[in-house]
Every structure is written in C-alpha cells, then in structure tokens.
Motif scaffolding. Structure first.
Motif, mmCIF file in Angstrom:
data_model
loop_
_atom_site.group_PDB
_atom_site.id
_atom_site.type_symbol
_atom_site.label_atom_id
_atom_site.label_comp_id
_atom_site.label_asym_id
_atom_site.label_seq_id
_atom_site.Cartn_x
_atom_site.Cartn_y
_atom_site.Cartn_z
ATOM 1 N N LEU A 127 -18.708 17.538 -24.573
ATOM 2 C CA LEU A 127 -18.126 18.021 -26.065
ATOM 3 C C LEU A 127 -18.013 16.521 -26.679
ATOM 4 C CD1 LEU A 127 -17.200 20.295 -27.843
ATOM 5 C CD2 LEU A 127 -15.178 19.585 -27.612
ATOM 6 N N PRO A 128 -19.004 16.106 -27.417
ATOM 7 C CA PRO A 128 -19.035 14.841 -28.319
ATOM 8 C C PRO A 128 -17.800 14.545 -29.080
ATOM 9 C CG PRO A 128 -21.152 15.720 -28.451
ATOM 10 C CD PRO A 128 -20.442 16.843 -27.852
ATOM 11 N N GLN A 129 -17.065 15.574 -29.600
ATOM 12 C CA GLN A 129 -16.037 15.527 -30.284
ATOM 13 C C GLN A 129 -14.664 15.405 -29.901
ATOM 14 O OE1 GLN A 129 -18.315 17.907 -30.490
ATOM 15 N NE2 GLN A 129 -19.658 17.922 -32.447
ATOM 16 N N ALA A 130 -14.796 15.344 -28.366
ATOM 17 C CA ALA A 130 -13.406 15.432 -27.764
ATOM 18 C C ALA A 130 -12.671 14.180 -28.054
ATOM 19 C CB ALA A 130 -13.957 15.204 -25.963
ATOM 20 N N ASP A 131 -13.046 12.939 -28.169
ATOM 21 C CA ASP A 131 -12.368 11.981 -28.378
ATOM 22 C C ASP A 131 -11.505 12.127 -29.656
ATOM 23 O OD1 ASP A 131 -12.953 10.668 -26.339
ATOM 24 O OD2 ASP A 131 -14.405 9.222 -27.056
ATOM 25 N N ALA A 132 -12.214 12.775 -30.665
ATOM 26 C CA ALA A 132 -11.610 12.898 -32.061
ATOM 27 C C ALA A 132 -10.305 13.937 -32.096
ATOM 28 C CB ALA A 132 -12.529 13.206 -32.966
ATOM 29 N N ILE A 133 -10.631 15.046 -31.209
ATOM 30 C CA ILE A 133 -9.650 15.873 -31.028
ATOM 31 C C ILE A 133 -8.481 15.387 -30.235
ATOM 32 C CG2 ILE A 133 -9.163 18.126 -29.770
ATOM 33 C CD1 ILE A 133 -12.066 18.849 -30.471
ATOM 34 N N LYS A 134 -8.753 14.464 -29.221
ATOM 35 C CA LYS A 134 -7.472 13.782 -28.390
ATOM 36 C C LYS A 134 -6.757 12.980 -29.423
ATOM 37 C CE LYS A 134 -10.125 13.968 -24.142
ATOM 38 N NZ LYS A 134 -10.759 12.953 -22.978
ATOM 39 N N ARG A 135 -7.282 12.123 -30.185
ATOM 40 C CA ARG A 135 -6.644 11.151 -31.140
ATOM 41 C C ARG A 135 -5.650 11.905 -32.021
ATOM 42 N NH1 ARG A 135 -11.752 8.274 -31.185
ATOM 43 N NH2 ARG A 135 -12.286 9.682 -33.193
ATOM 44 N N ARG A 136 -6.359 13.177 -32.491
ATOM 45 C CA ARG A 136 -5.276 14.046 -33.317
ATOM 46 C C ARG A 136 -4.181 14.842 -32.679
ATOM 47 N NH1 ARG A 136 -6.652 16.536 -38.195
ATOM 48 N NH2 ARG A 136 -8.262 15.294 -38.659
ATOM 49 N N LEU A 137 -4.746 15.773 -31.552
ATOM 50 C CA LEU A 137 -3.774 16.586 -30.808
ATOM 51 C C LEU A 137 -3.229 16.000 -29.528
ATOM 52 C CD1 LEU A 137 -5.646 19.685 -32.029
ATOM 53 C CD2 LEU A 137 -3.852 18.650 -33.127
ATOM 54 N N GLY A 138 -3.647 14.710 -29.037
ATOM 55 C CA GLY A 138 -3.187 14.583 -27.830
ATOM 56 C C GLY A 138 -4.120 14.839 -26.662
ATOM 57 N N SER A 139 -4.674 16.039 -26.521
ATOM 58 C CA SER A 139 -5.447 15.891 -25.452
ATOM 59 C C SER A 139 -6.376 17.442 -25.710
ATOM 60 C CB SER A 139 -4.568 16.586 -24.188
ATOM 61 O OG SER A 139 -3.909 17.875 -24.332
ATOM 62 N N ILE A 140 -7.410 17.935 -25.113
ATOM 63 C CA ILE A 140 -8.174 18.749 -25.133
ATOM 64 C C ILE A 140 -7.145 20.099 -24.780
ATOM 65 C CG2 ILE A 140 -10.211 20.137 -24.250
ATOM 66 C CD1 ILE A 140 -10.792 18.095 -26.172
ATOM 67 N N ALA A 141 -6.713 19.993 -23.552
ATOM 68 C CA ALA A 141 -5.716 21.085 -23.224
ATOM 69 C C ALA A 141 -4.669 21.431 -24.286
ATOM 70 C CB ALA A 141 -4.890 20.793 -21.940
ATOM 71 N N ARG A 142 -4.120 20.507 -25.161
ATOM 72 C CA ARG A 142 -3.399 20.855 -25.975
ATOM 73 C C ARG A 142 -4.071 21.798 -27.184
ATOM 74 N NH1 ARG A 142 1.229 20.492 -28.863
ATOM 75 N NH2 ARG A 142 1.375 20.210 -31.091
ATOM 76 N N ALA A 143 -5.355 21.221 -27.690
ATOM 77 C CA ALA A 143 -5.939 21.810 -28.617
ATOM 78 C C ALA A 143 -6.579 23.166 -28.126
ATOM 79 C CB ALA A 143 -7.261 21.091 -28.678
ATOM 80 N N HIS A 144 -6.614 23.394 -26.928
ATOM 81 C CA HIS A 144 -6.951 24.775 -26.387
ATOM 82 C C HIS A 144 -5.595 25.576 -26.286
ATOM 83 C CE1 HIS A 144 -6.983 27.360 -22.595
ATOM 84 N NE2 HIS A 144 -8.202 27.814 -23.190
ATOM 85 N N ALA A 145 -4.447 25.113 -25.962
ATOM 86 C CA ALA A 145 -3.167 25.868 -26.224
ATOM 87 C C ALA A 145 -3.259 26.428 -27.505
ATOM 88 C CB ALA A 145 -2.166 25.218 -25.535
ATOM 89 N N ILE A 146 -3.295 25.365 -28.575
ATOM 90 C CA ILE A 146 -3.235 25.807 -29.831
ATOM 91 C C ILE A 146 -4.075 27.025 -30.266
ATOM 92 C CG2 ILE A 146 -3.514 25.297 -32.233
ATOM 93 C CD1 ILE A 146 -2.684 22.318 -31.382
ATOM 94 N N ILE A 147 -5.554 27.069 -29.877
ATOM 95 C CA ILE A 147 -6.361 27.974 -30.144
ATOM 96 C C ILE A 147 -5.998 29.411 -29.530
ATOM 97 C CG2 ILE A 147 -8.810 28.729 -29.574
ATOM 98 C CD1 ILE A 147 -9.544 25.717 -29.934
ATOM 99 N N THR A 148 -5.625 29.457 -28.536
ATOM 100 C CA THR A 148 -5.412 30.682 -27.415
ATOM 101 C C THR A 148 -3.942 31.103 -27.813
ATOM 102 O OG1 THR A 148 -4.592 29.377 -25.512
ATOM 103 C CG2 THR A 148 -6.892 29.883 -25.679
ATOM 104 N N SER A 149 -3.147 30.422 -28.436
ATOM 105 C CA SER A 149 -2.049 30.760 -28.733
ATOM 106 C C SER A 149 -1.973 32.244 -29.731
ATOM 107 C CB SER A 149 -1.010 30.063 -29.283
ATOM 108 O OG SER A 149 -1.400 29.526 -30.672
ATOM 109 N N ALA A 150 -3.055 32.115 -30.617
ATOM 110 C CA ALA A 150 -3.259 33.237 -31.292
ATOM 111 C C ALA A 150 -3.784 34.627 -30.938
ATOM 112 C CB ALA A 150 -4.426 32.997 -32.379
ATOM 113 N N GLY A 151 -3.960 34.551 -29.472
ATOM 114 C CA GLY A 151 -4.426 35.764 -28.816
ATOM 115 C C GLY A 151 -4.855 35.458 -27.419
#
Length: 486
Positions: free
Chosen positions: A223-247
């Motif tokens: 995922l080329p955009q992984a670094d940008a996501i980490k800088r904003r949200l801390g980690s890919i795992a945290r971003a994933h948790a935000i996404i999946t929390s909705a369902g």
C-alpha cells in the motif's frame, strides 16, 4: 484430396468481431496495449474491427491476403483455420507456425461436433467434405485441447466452447483462472460509517479499497499510501480498527469471502498443474499466508474440497443447503450474478465445468444437476427485460463423460419459459423486489394454480388469458385496461 477442397469458400464476411477475439477482449487478453496478428484472417473483418478499437493488428491469409508478411505479435489468433485443413500433417504444421509467431499467447478456435448437425456431404479422412466443396474437421472440446497440448507442449486454458488459449508463461493462465473465480463473486457491501467517510475519506480510501479487494491488511510495500496513514493515525492497525468499528461482522464476512475464493481457485488450478508457491504473484502469496498459514495447508484443504466435489452425495447435500438459487427435484438453478454465493463445493463443481468448456457466451442461468455430475449453461437473452423470458440455448457439460452438447431452442414453437425470476437471484440483487411484486400479483390471480401447465410458452400464455390479465414490463394489469391490480 486437396484439389477437391475449396478452402477459400470457408472465409466468412463478418458484421461483428469473431467470437474468439471478442472472448479474448472480455478476458483482457487482447487490449489496446498489445499487438495482434490474425493468422488466416480471411477477408479481414476482424482486422478492421480491432483497428476501430485502437488495437494494433495485422494479418495474413493464403487465399485473400497471400502477399502479406507473417510477423510476430504479442497475441496471435488462429481462428477457425485448423478445421478447414484436410491434411493432418499440414494442420499440425499450421498450428506450430502460428505458435512460433506468438510472443505471449495464441488463441486457437475450431468448430465442434455440434456444428456438424444439418450439414450434407460425406466423410473424408478424419473430417467431412460438404456439398459446397469445403472440408471441415469437427472436434470435441476435450479432443481439441488435448491435441493442441500434445503438439505445442504448452499450457492451455479453455476460453469457451471450441476456443483455447495457449500461453508462453504458465503464470498468465493461473492469473486468468484466479480472476475468473474473483469475477464470479463480489465482496460484501462496504461497512464504512458516514462519520468515517466525512472525517477520513481521502486518507483511508486506498486502504478501504485494498481491504475490499484482498480481505486482509497490507504487508510490506503493498500500500503506497501506508506512510501517510501512519503519520495521521499512528498505524495501519489503528486505521483498520476505525474502519471495521462501523461493522465488524462485515469484516469477518469479507475475510471469509476471500479465503473461499482462494480455496476454490486452488482446487481448480490442480487440473492444469497447480503452480509452485514461488510462481505465484507476491500479493497471492501474502493472501495464502494470511488465510491458510502455509502453502502446504492451502493445497491440502483445496485437495479435500476437490475430492468432495466428486462425491455426488455431498454435492446433493450442498445443493439442498445452498443459500441461493431455485431448488427442484432434478437440479438447482442459479443466476450467474449469484454464483459467488454458492457453497464452495458447488463453486468448485461449476468451476470444473468452466475449466473444461470455458465461458459460455450469453448464458445467464446455471443448472447444477442432482444425482449426476452435469452442469448446464442456459441462455435467456431477455432475462432482464422480459418478465417471462424463453430459453434460447443450453450448453450441457457432462463431467463424467467429458462431453459438451449444445441444444438450440430458438426454432421451437413452444419453448421453455421462466417465471418467479427472483428465486434465481441473491437476496440483495437490486431487481429482486420488482420481480417479487410481480410474482405476488400473479399468484393472487391464480396463475400458479396448475404449475404443470405453465412450464412452456403456450401453456403460460393460455393461463394468463384465462385469468383476464396481461403483463406489461414487470407489472400486472387487467386485460385491455390500464389500471394496475397489484
């Protein structure tokens, strides 16, 4: 015998792209980024249509374009040429010469035994001399593929009835096979909350797309955009948790969906020699690690699934338990849009048939027979527009006998007809509510009181007339009046 045969008479004047090339375009084999050479191009109809699609192409034909050079190309099309050559040695030589010009793939097509119906003439050699003076060699699907593989010693893939792809790189055949499996099933609906879309849509859209496509978190540089996501949200795992929390249940469903796709692919890949782990693309290798742990465990589970697909008792149980499709005493009928929601055992059974016959153009219903390893591909051309479409053709694949048979219903005065179309679709198909409303109206007016009389067009028309109603589009009206009676 050659002097008796008028090969030039077999060249057709085409008004549309030939079926082999249309199939190759649909499969992504032929596109604007490749060059195509038509070996035996006839009058050049395909060349003109490929040029209209901005596909670089050229061709040669011994009767109609003999002075043109025979040149290498990414894709070479040998379309319905072999079956008009009466000398078996020349036939083999022609196949070899066409293959020598193909850098990436060769498309080979020939007429099948069902094409001989209604022809007049006499047997000559291993074929048939028609009353028009042309020669035709008719193949079975299995015979054609086995002969091509024996001559070229190269991997093939059935693209359709009488159409074979031959690849330079075996991995290309595997990529097409796995894409077929994925095309047959769509992932669950997105599970993103409205709040998430508002707050992080641009940032997380690439991750959502990756998760939907593969059912797992990205690894390494996937995922080329992984670094940008980490800088904003801390980690890919945290971003994933935000996404999946909705369902979260959608995420579990999505992972299960992708693991089933991999399992079905592995089972079907065994027919043409399952590729080594190192021959798979890096994303697929990561998929296997994620869902199955090891390549060995993946193969073992796929082998068990394939063995189960050969047991008719287990197939019948799966047919009865299928969450989609219309079950009758003789078969399960399912719309092609719902194939991906069949149990894996039934997906493998249908996949075995497709591995043998390829894609059947125009088919939109699949019939999985009970009590025998037979799969039928049914064509209802007006399924979407007609409330009660009639059957146009069927291709019947017998996996025990390795035969295919075409049945043409277009000339019948009283062809088979469909009703209750919603029963063939998945529960979330957008047209299902419309079909269900019509069925309720039809049942209320007694159109299904005598089901044994309405399976064909004439019986259905008579039942509708007796009921004093008429059907326009997908709505029921009183005969000769406009108000609805729904």
């Amino acid at each position: 015998m050659t002097s008796m045969v008028a090969r030039q008479k077999t060249a057709m004047t085409r008004q549309s792209l030939s079926r082999p090339l249309a199939t190759a375009i649909g499969d992504g084999i032929v596109h604007a980024g490749v060059t195509v050479f038509d070996y035996g191009c006839g009058r050049g109809g395909d060349l003109r249509r490929l040029a209209d699609l901005d596909i670089a192409c050229s061709g040669w034909d011994p009767a109609h374009l003999p002075s043109a050079p025979r040149v290498e190309a990414d894709i070479v099309n040998l379309g319905y040429v072999l079956n008009v050559i009466e000398d078996p040695g020349e036939r083999e030589q022609t196949l070899t010469q066409a293959w020598a010009l193909a850098r990436d793939a060769l498309i080979v097509s020939a007429r099948l035994t069902w094409d001989s119906r209604g022809l007049t003439g006499r047997a000559v050699g291993d074929g048939f001399l028609t009353s028009a003076g042309t020669f035709q060699k008719f193949y079975t699907q299995h015979e054609l593929r086995a002969w091509i593989e024996s001559v070229l010693q190269a991997p093939t893939l059935a693209a359709g009835p009488g159409i074979m792809y031959v690849f330079r790189d075996p991995a290309t055949a595997q990529s097409l096979l796995i894409e077929r499996v994925r095309r047959a099933s769509r992932p669950p609906e997105p599970w993103i909350s409205a709040q998430l879309l508002f707050q992080h849509q641009d940032l997380l859209a690439p991750l959502v797309e990756f998760l939907t496509a593969r059912g797992r978190l990205p690894r390494g540089e996937e995922l080329p955009q992984a670094d940008a996501i980490k800088r904003r949200l801390g980690s890919i795992a945290r971003a994933h948790a935000i996404i999946t929390s909705a369902g979260p249940e959608k995420w579990v469903q999505l992972r299960h969906h992708h693991s089933e796709n991999l399992l079905v692919y592995a089972a079907l890949a065994l027919f043409d020699g399952r590729p080594r782990f190192t021959h798979l693309s890096p994303p697929v290798r990561n998929d296997i690690r994620e869902f199955f742990g090891t390549y060995k465990q993946w193969c073992a589970r796929a082998d068990r699934l394939l063995v189960s697909a050969g047991r008719q008792d287990l197939v019948d149980l799966a047919l009865c338990a299928s969450p989609v499709g219309k079950l009758t005493p003789s078969a399960l009928y399912v719309h092609t849009s719902a194939l991906g929601q069949l149990p894996p055992l039934l997906r493998v059974l249908e996949g075995c048939a497709q591995t043998f016959v390829g894609s059947v153009p125009g088919s939109n219903l699949i019939k999985l027979h009970r009590g025998q390893p037979v799969v039928s591909y049914l064509t209802y051309p007006t399924f979407d527009s007609d409330a009660h479409p009639t059957l146009s053709a069927s291709v019947v694949v017998n996996l025990r006998k390795l035969t295919i048979d075409l049945r043409d219903y277009r000339t019948l005065e009283n062809p088979p007809l469909l009703h209750r179309k919603e029963e063939f679709l998945s529960s979330d198909h957008p047209d299902r509510p419309k079909y269900e409303r019509l069925t309720v109206s039809e049942r209320r007016h007694g159109l299904y009181d005598n089901p044994e009389l309405i399976g064909n067009q004439n019986g259905w028309v008579a039942a509708v007339r007796r009921s004093g109603v008429e059907i326009r589009g997908h709505r029921l009206y009183r005969a000769r009046t406009s108000p609805t009676i729904q």
